[in-house]
Design an enzyme around this catalytic site. Structure first.
Site, short mmCIF file in Angstrom:
data_model
loop_
_atom_site.label_atom_id
_atom_site.label_comp_id
_atom_site.label_asym_id
_atom_site.label_seq_id
_atom_site.Cartn_x
_atom_site.Cartn_y
_atom_site.Cartn_z
N TYR A 39 0.81 -1.22 0.00
CA TYR A 39 0.00 0.00 0.00
C TYR A 39 0.84 1.27 0.00
CZ TYR A 39 -3.68 -3.26 1.56
OH TYR A 39 -4.55 -4.31 1.69
N HIS A 97 0.19 -11.62 2.29
CA HIS A 97 -0.84 -10.87 1.59
C HIS A 97 -1.54 -11.72 0.52
CE1 HIS A 97 -1.82 -6.45 0.34
NE2 HIS A 97 -2.87 -7.23 0.25
#
Length: 265
Positions: A39, A97
């Site tokens: 991110y 992730h």
């Protein structure tokens, strides 16, 4: 593990813009902040937590390692980078992730356990694993997975995953809980919301909570952040739950080319 029912997601909030947004969320009462190396906002999240004045042990902080960093040495290095950017002594939950097709799953799990044993990771988890991957990690390898994150909203059936996790007493965390904004305009959810003096989005979040699923919606405006928090006061009845159960459940909106085979048994 003290995982709040409603957390705050920071996907697609890169850089310094994220700091003010997270500061707002913390000030309103959010106590679970979800970020990831991908991110590009871990530094901003760390600064927001530091400047919030909230004791570190009162904020549940999650970050994640990307799927190209799952070799043990690379995973260790990725964690060090994340911890440095966050500028904290530990993270509450460190997650894979996305799985990688060529990953050495025992090696990945051992690397996560080593981080947990170091004390700088309180709990370990995985995101976007399909059922065979979860069974290998949990049933075969015996890894103490503390949470599993997956796409889940009123338009996607995750009953098989949810039933499995319930049997293991492992919490599920729903990302994209508002179906990337689609829940807010759904006529069925809107009608249910009208009955309760709530929005369609609040109904979607209440539906997850009443299944025992935590959620991490993202919202940049303080009004939207507060509205999501207010979903904690919405209680759906059996008629509402049945109406939502009848919605189409075949809509998956997060499907990158490296995603695993979801329907694998």
């Amino acid at each position: 593990m003290n995982l709040p029912e409603l957390g705050f997601g920071t996907f697609r909030m890169p850089g310094d813009d994220c700091r003010a947004v997270v500061e707002s969320a913390l000030a309103l009462g959010y106590r679970h902040i979800d970020t990831a190396a991908l991110y590009d906002n871990e530094a901003a999240v760390g600064q927001a937590i530091k400047h919030s004045g909230i004791p570190r042990d009162e904020v549940f902080l999650t970050t994640k390692v990307w799927h190209d960093q799952l070799a043990p040495a690379a995973l260790q290095k990725a964690f060090e980078l994340s911890l440095g950017k966050l500028a904290v002594d530990y993270v509450d939950l460190f997650m894979v992730h996305w799985p990688a097709a060529d990953m050495d799953l025992p090696g990945v799990m051992n690397a996560l356990l080593a981080l947990r044993d170091s004390g700088r990771v309180k709990h370990i988890g995985v995101c976007n694993f399909n059922m065979p991957m979860l069974r290998e990690a949990i049933d075969v390898l015996g890894t103490p997975i503390a949470a599993v994150q997956a796409e889940y909203h009123p338009f996607l059936d995750q009953s098989r995953l949810l039933n499995y996790l319930r049997g293991k007493r492992i919490p599920m965390v729903a990302y994209a809980p508002l179906a990337q904004g689609r829940a807010a305009t759904d006529p069925v959810l809107t009608q249910i919301g009208a009955k309760h003096g709530a929005s369609a989005a609040q109904v979607a979040l209440a539906w997850l909570r009443q299944q025992g699923v935590a959620a991490i919606p993202k919202a940049q405006r303080p009004q939207s952040q507060q509205a999501n928090l207010d979903s904690l006061h919405v209680t759906l009845d059996e008629q509402d739950m049945q109406a939502i159960a009848r919605l189409p459940k075949d809509q998956r909106f997060v499907q990158p080319p490296f995603a695993p085979q979801w329907d694998a048994l």
